[in-house]
Write a protein that holds these residues in place. Structure first.
Motif, PDB file in Angstrom:
ATOM      1  N   LEU A 195       0.833  -1.192   0.000  1.00 43.47           N
ATOM      2  CA  LEU A 195       0.000   0.000   0.000  1.00 43.47           C
ATOM      3  C   LEU A 195       0.873   1.249   0.000  1.00 43.47           C
ATOM      4  CD1 LEU A 195      -2.783  -0.979   2.546  1.00 43.47           C
ATOM      5  CD2 LEU A 195      -3.001  -0.773   0.070  1.00 43.47           C
ATOM      6  N   THR A 196       0.656   2.072  -0.977  1.00 42.46           N
ATOM      7  CA  THR A 196       1.417   3.315  -1.084  1.00 42.46           C
ATOM      8  C   THR A 196       0.657   4.423  -0.368  1.00 42.46           C
ATOM      9  OG1 THR A 196       0.287   3.968  -3.109  1.00 42.46           O
ATOM     10  CG2 THR A 196       2.294   2.615  -3.354  1.00 42.46           C
ATOM     11  N   GLU A 217      -0.504   6.900  -1.763  1.00 42.18           N
ATOM     12  CA  GLU A 217      -1.636   7.209  -2.645  1.00 42.18           C
ATOM     13  C   GLU A 217      -2.808   6.264  -2.375  1.00 42.18           C
ATOM     14  OE1 GLU A 217      -3.914   9.077  -5.636  1.00 42.18           O
ATOM     15  OE2 GLU A 217      -2.249   9.696  -4.389  1.00 42.18           O
ATOM     16  N   HIS A 218      -2.531   4.967  -2.166  1.00 42.10           N
ATOM     17  CA  HIS A 218      -3.601   4.028  -1.810  1.00 42.10           C
ATOM     18  C   HIS A 218      -4.262   4.454  -0.495  1.00 42.10           C
ATOM     19  CE1 HIS A 218      -1.331   1.009  -4.361  1.00 42.10           C
ATOM     20  NE2 HIS A 218      -2.580   0.896  -4.823  1.00 42.10           N
ATOM     21  N   LEU A 219      -3.437   4.813   0.459  1.00 40.48           N
ATOM     22  CA  LEU A 219      -3.962   5.222   1.766  1.00 40.48           C
ATOM     23  C   LEU A 219      -4.753   6.519   1.662  1.00 40.48           C
ATOM     24  CD1 LEU A 219      -0.847   4.309   3.914  1.00 40.48           C
ATOM     25  CD2 LEU A 219      -2.990   3.031   3.722  1.00 40.48           C
ATOM     26  N   LYS A 228      -6.426   7.554  -0.901  1.00 40.94           N
ATOM     27  CA  LYS A 228      -7.721   7.214  -1.508  1.00 40.94           C
ATOM     28  C   LYS A 228      -8.652   6.563  -0.483  1.00 40.94           C
ATOM     29  CE  LYS A 228      -6.194   6.830  -6.260  1.00 40.94           C
ATOM     30  NZ  LYS A 228      -5.971   5.949  -7.406  1.00 40.94           N
ATOM     31  N   GLY A 229      -8.088   5.745   0.399  1.00 39.93           N
ATOM     32  CA  GLY A 229      -8.894   5.137   1.458  1.00 39.93           C
ATOM     33  C   GLY A 229      -9.427   6.177   2.429  1.00 39.93           C
TER      34      GLY A 229
END
Length: 168
Positions: free
Chosen positions: A16-17, A19-21, A23-24
């Motif tokens: 998880l980058t 950016e993923h976090l 978005k979450g």
């Protein structure tokens, strides 16, 4: 690991980058807006806010709860809760009864009108969650609950589990 302990421990999620976090986090913000939108419209008819909703919810879930217990569950100041309870009591939605064992305690119950408000608020949120859960499927629902529980501080998780286990 073949036994799956790495995946269950979350170490396989290190991909998880930021950016993923991000978005979450944004998804949580928007989901919260959706989750609170219907109750907010209902609460506006009473000139109430979300603190009133939370108090009504937890008094309904645990009839007879004490003011001190509600303070712990909600994590608010005594002054803030007293303001909320005063309006709910004055408007005839909550009843405060003096404790039978300890006269210093105040036990809180929803009145019939309070039960009606609670049902309106909860029905709106249950409908939204039911739709989302059905769309996501059982594995996603289970994963969602696991993520929410993992985000709670240990004290919050204990309180949540107490509510979950007591069925109240």
């Amino acid at each position: 690991m073949a036994d799956g302990s790495t995946a269950q421990g979350g170490e396989s999620l290190l991909f998880l980058t930021d950016e993923h976090l991000r978005k979450g986090i944004e998804a949580m913000f928007f989901a919260y807006r959706g989750f609170t939108a219907d109750p907010d419209r209902i609460l506006a008819n009473y000139a109430y806010g979300r603190a009133h909703h939370r108090a009504v919810h937890f008094i309904h879930r645990s009839p007879g709860t004490t003011v001190n217990n509600l303070l712990l569950v909600l994590g608010v100041t005594k002054q803030s809760l007293n303001r909320v309870l005063r309006t709910l009591i004055e408007d005839g939605l909550v009843e405060s009864r003096i404790g039978k064992k300890d006269k210093r305690e105040r036990h809180l119950f929803l009145t019939e009108s309070g039960e009606v408000l609670e049902a309106d608020l909860s029905d709106a949120q249950r409908a939204r969650m039911r739709t989302a859960f059905r769309a996501a499927g059982p594995e996603a629902v289970s994963g969602f609950r696991q993520v929410l529980e993992a985000m709670m501080d240990p004290d919050q998780r204990r309180q949540y589990k107490n509510f979950k286990e007591s069925g109240s």
